[in-house]
Design a protein around this motif. Structure first.
Motif, short mmCIF file in Angstrom:
data_model
loop_
_atom_site.label_atom_id
_atom_site.label_comp_id
_atom_site.label_asym_id
_atom_site.label_seq_id
_atom_site.Cartn_x
_atom_site.Cartn_y
_atom_site.Cartn_z
N PRO A 189 -4.31 0.92 10.85
CA PRO A 189 -2.93 0.82 10.39
C PRO A 189 -2.69 1.45 9.02
CG PRO A 189 -3.62 -1.25 11.38
CD PRO A 189 -4.84 -0.38 11.32
N ALA A 245 4.11 6.18 14.66
CA ALA A 245 3.25 5.06 14.25
C ALA A 245 2.59 4.41 15.46
CB ALA A 245 4.08 4.04 13.48
N GLY A 246 3.36 4.22 16.54
CA GLY A 246 2.79 3.62 17.73
C GLY A 246 1.66 4.45 18.32
N VAL A 284 4.63 -1.22 11.12
CA VAL A 284 3.18 -1.17 10.97
C VAL A 284 2.66 -2.33 10.11
CG1 VAL A 284 1.23 0.33 10.36
CG2 VAL A 284 3.35 1.33 11.17
N LEU A 295 8.10 2.58 8.83
CA LEU A 295 6.69 2.30 8.54
C LEU A 295 6.53 0.88 8.00
CD1 LEU A 295 5.60 5.64 6.82
CD2 LEU A 295 4.88 4.81 9.06
N LEU A 303 -1.47 4.27 15.90
CA LEU A 303 -2.17 2.98 15.89
C LEU A 303 -3.20 2.87 17.02
CD1 LEU A 303 0.67 0.46 14.96
CD2 LEU A 303 -1.31 1.10 13.58
N ALA A 323 0.39 -5.08 11.82
CA ALA A 323 -0.95 -4.59 12.11
C ALA A 323 -1.77 -4.41 10.84
CB ALA A 323 -0.86 -3.26 12.87
N LEU A 324 -1.13 -3.98 9.77
CA LEU A 324 -1.84 -3.82 8.50
C LEU A 324 -2.33 -5.16 7.96
CD1 LEU A 324 -2.58 -1.87 6.10
CD2 LEU A 324 -0.43 -2.60 5.06
N ALA A 380 -2.35 5.09 9.50
CA ALA A 380 -1.07 5.41 10.15
C ALA A 380 0.06 5.42 9.11
CB ALA A 380 -0.77 4.39 11.25
N ILE A 381 0.05 4.46 8.19
CA ILE A 381 1.07 4.42 7.16
C ILE A 381 0.98 5.65 6.27
CG2 ILE A 381 1.81 3.22 5.06
CD1 ILE A 381 1.23 0.60 6.42
#
Length: 412
Positions: free
Chosen positions: A359, A350-351, A227, A223, A354, A230-231, A362-363
């Motif tokens: 993001p 995660a992919g 990610v 993670l 997203l 993107a975050l 997702a985390i």
């Protein structure tokens, strides 16, 4: 025992072999992406090759680890490294080959040395006295995080600055050097003969809660790495901060591993330590998902990194308590496969997330998965401890007898 007492000739030789054998493993996923990125659909092909390589590790680690002979491990380790060297060299020499050929070479490079980290870990603990095992494994953790911190920059720098094939050729050469370096190490380690009727598979399955905790820990690492870019975009922070922030996580992990080894025994059982530390790392990663400032994200990542390495150390030490010496190399190899599986599952999740959620969400979903895996591992280990404390014939007797009837204590 202090770290300075580990500076012996065998341990230094082991360190040299570890660097030359693990650096190629750490460079591999990024190196294969750079190798084919200029071909049509290169990034997609690179991702597939990296996935095939990791799949080779996941399959090869337990399959080869279970067949390792403790007394004569060196020839098996050398053979695995040689196969990996051939796979990497083939990729470097044939960058324009058909994707199927590249996939076969990537699989070969992943399978060959997959059991080497587990075998080298057991070999390290055999080179030091029992009282120094925690320090030795802490030193291994610091060395591993240093390798993984340097590997991406080395792979990218050589691929972009020299030629995309150079990292693969270097990786093959390093594995070949590690084969020669194995001659400086003992042929194997002492291990009691396997008990009559005891199955290696059954012994390894007994430690499944530790593997689940390991997968939970690598879920958090995936993670943090996958990610985070993107975050940062979601927060309006420059994506260039991803590298320094992840470097802070790695540096924190190396520092945490070093500090853990300064003290021989920490409060609580190894299982409790690992569980608490994984949950603490999960809290840090969750903070990363909700904090809006770069400095705050950096602090949360460094704090999570400080606890990430000790959680892994506690798991490895717990595995050492559960398994007999004859099964340790196989146990560490299964753990290696579990870590890879946890990373792969988390990355895939995660992919997929997203594409439909932010993001930060997702985390947080990944953190929830980590907490569930951690809970399952902890509950499973508690049950194993209770079963080990009560012999099977006593369990049967207590099930059929009344609650008030005394149960005769049975010697094990």
């Amino acid at each position: 025992m202090s770290y300075r007492e580990l500076a012996t000739r065998p341990v230094l030789a082991w360190s040299a072999v570890t660097v030359t054998s693990r650096l190629p493993i750490a460079m591999a996923p990024l190196a294969v992406v750079f190798l084919v990125r200029e071909r049509p659909g290169g990034y997609s092909l690179g991702a597939v090759l990296a996935a095939v390589y990791v799949l080779g590790e996941i399959v090869g680690a337990p399959a080869l680890g279970m067949r390792m002979n403790p007394q004569r491990a060196r020839p098996q380790l050398a053979a695995g490294l040689a196969v990996g060297a051939a796979g990497f060299a083939g990729l470097g020499l044939l960058p324009g080959a058909h994707p199927v050929v590249l996939g076969a070479l990537a699989l070969l490079a992943g399978v060959g040395p997959a059991a080497v980290p587990g075998g080298l870990r057991v070999l390290l603990t055999s080179l030091v006295p029992e009282r120094a095992v925690t320090q030795a494994m802490s030193m291994e953790t610091v060395l591993t995080f240093a390798i993984w911190s340097a590997a991406p920059a080395l792979a990218a720098g050589l691929a972009l600055g020299v030629d995309p094939a150079v990292p693969l050729l270097l990786m093959g050469a390093l594995l070949a050097v590690s084969v020669a370096g194995l001659r400086m190490l003992p042929a194997g380690w002492a291990a009691e003969p396997q008990e009559e009727g005891a199955s290696m598979r059954r012994m390894l399955l007994r430690a499944w809660p530790v593997y689940v905790l390991g997968a939970a820990g690598l879920t958090l690492l995936a993670l943090a790495e996958l990610v985070l870019p993107a975050l940062l975009e979601q927060r309006g922070i420059g994506i260039g901060w991803a590298g320094p922030l992840l470097a802070g996580f790695s540096i924190g992990s190396a520092a945490g591993g070093f500090v853990y080894g300064l003290r021989g025994d920490w409060p609580g059982s190894l299982s409790a330590q690992s569980t608490v530390l994984v949950l603490a790392v999960a809290s840090g990663v969750a903070l990363v998902a909700v904090l809006p400032w770069t400095a705050a994200i950096a602090v949360a990542l460094v704090a999570a990194g400080l606890l990430q390495a000790p959680s892994g150390l506690a798991r490895n030490l717990a595995l050492r308590e559960i398994l007999p010496p004859s099964a340790l190399a196989a146990g560490y190899s299964v753990m290696y496969a579990a870590l890879g599986a946890g990373y792969a599952v988390s990355g895939t999740l995660a992919g997929a997330l997203l594409k439909v959620v932010a993001p930060s969400t997702a985390i947080l979903c990944g953190v929830v998965l980590t907490v569930l895996l951690t809970g399952a591992g902890f509950v499973g280990e508690r049950r194993l401890i209770r079963r080990a404390a009560v012999p099977g014939d006593v369990q049967a007797a207590s099930a059929s007898a009344s609650a008030s009837a005394p149960v005769r204590k049975v010697r094990r």
